[in-house]
Design a protein around this motif. Structure first.
Motif, short mmCIF file in Angstrom:
data_model
loop_
_atom_site.label_atom_id
_atom_site.label_comp_id
_atom_site.label_asym_id
_atom_site.label_seq_id
_atom_site.Cartn_x
_atom_site.Cartn_y
_atom_site.Cartn_z
N ARG A 13 0.81 -1.22 0.00
CA ARG A 13 0.00 0.00 0.00
C ARG A 13 0.84 1.27 0.00
O ARG A 13 0.43 2.29 -0.52
CB ARG A 13 -0.94 0.01 1.22
N ILE A 14 2.02 1.20 0.59
CA ILE A 14 2.88 2.39 0.65
C ILE A 14 4.08 2.30 -0.29
O ILE A 14 4.69 3.31 -0.63
CB ILE A 14 3.36 2.62 2.11
N ASP A 227 0.07 3.41 5.55
CA ASP A 227 0.06 3.94 4.19
C ASP A 227 0.78 5.29 4.16
O ASP A 227 1.28 5.76 5.19
CB ASP A 227 -1.38 4.08 3.65
N TYR A 228 0.83 5.91 2.98
CA TYR A 228 1.61 7.14 2.83
C TYR A 228 1.03 8.29 3.65
O TYR A 228 1.77 9.12 4.16
CB TYR A 228 1.68 7.53 1.35
#
Length: 241
Positions: A13-14, A227-228
């Motif tokens: 996800r990141i 996540d980011y």
């Protein structure tokens, strides 16, 4: 006591944004994995293990100054952290503290677990979880999971929530497995198709089998980078401190 950091996964996800393992994200110019290793008390520094998979060479390069044992999960792309945990349990006949490597926390939680003399599996839980959710700007009903306990015993974890009261705390990605439960857990994993199961799913399975899991309440520093956006919000928090 073995300290095991679970760092085999890619963190899909990141990864598209950062192009490195989550454990190699730098916080104040130091990677998360190095911060986690430095949290371990000196008397346990020779008992540190890292389960590797994706980009193993980069993590080894970043941690080679420490006296660390490496365990390789060659099936990291097809398995979850439960399987990495299983590989570590197979390697040592000892007590274990396991830790995810996309989390940041104070050394006090490791010390608290070391002082907690239990013959049961034990998980610290963050009782200030709402504060973290506010920082991360997450929708609680989309992102949070159930965690219920009675007195010092866990009764449910990791399910989709329908009511905010189903969340009495947050699983922190850290857990203790005593030596006396090691063989039992290995046998359960080997006798079931759990390679792609999450840790919290496995904990619920243990609860259904009437295997006790104790909780340790914790209110100190803790943060998760899933996540980011989590990374951006944490960097803002550091700037404002």
């Amino acid at each position: 006591m073995q300290i095991v950091f679970l760092a085999a996964g890619k963190g899909s996800r990141i990864y598209k944004k950062i192009k490195i393992n989550k454990s190699l994200i730098k916080v104040k110019r130091k990677t998360i994995i190095r911060r986690l290793i430095e949290n371990v008390p000196n008397q346990k520094k020779n008992k540190i293990n890292i389960v590797l998979g994706f980009n193993a060479n980069l993590i080894i390069k970043n941690t080679k100054k420490f006296n660390v044992n490496y365990i390789f999960n060659k099936d990291y792309a097809k398995t979850e952290m439960l399987y990495s945990m299983y590989l570590a349990l197979k390697k040592f006949n000892d007590d274990f503290i396991f830790s995810y490597t996309d989390i940041i926390y104070s050394s006090s939680i490791i010390k608290k677990i070391l002082k907690y003399k239990s013959k049961n599996i034990c998980i610290p839980i963050n009782i200030n979880w709402k504060k973290i959710w506010n920082i991360r700007k997450k929708n609680i009903f989309e992102d949070a999971e159930t965690l219920k306990f009675k007195q010092k015993n866990l009764i449910e974890i990791g399910k989709k929530i329908k009511n905010i009261n189903e969340v009495q705390g947050q699983f922190m990605g850290i857990f203790f497995i005593p030596k006396n439960k090691r063989k039992l857990i290995i046998d359960i994993i080997e006798n079931n198709n759990f390679k792609k199961r999450q840790i919290t799913y496995f904990m619920n399975y243990l609860l259904k089998k009437k295997i006790k899991i104790n909780i340790l309440k914790y209110s100190g520093h803790w943060y998760e980078i899933d996540d980011y956006n989590d990374l951006k919000e944490y960097n803002k928090l550091l700037i404002n401190e």
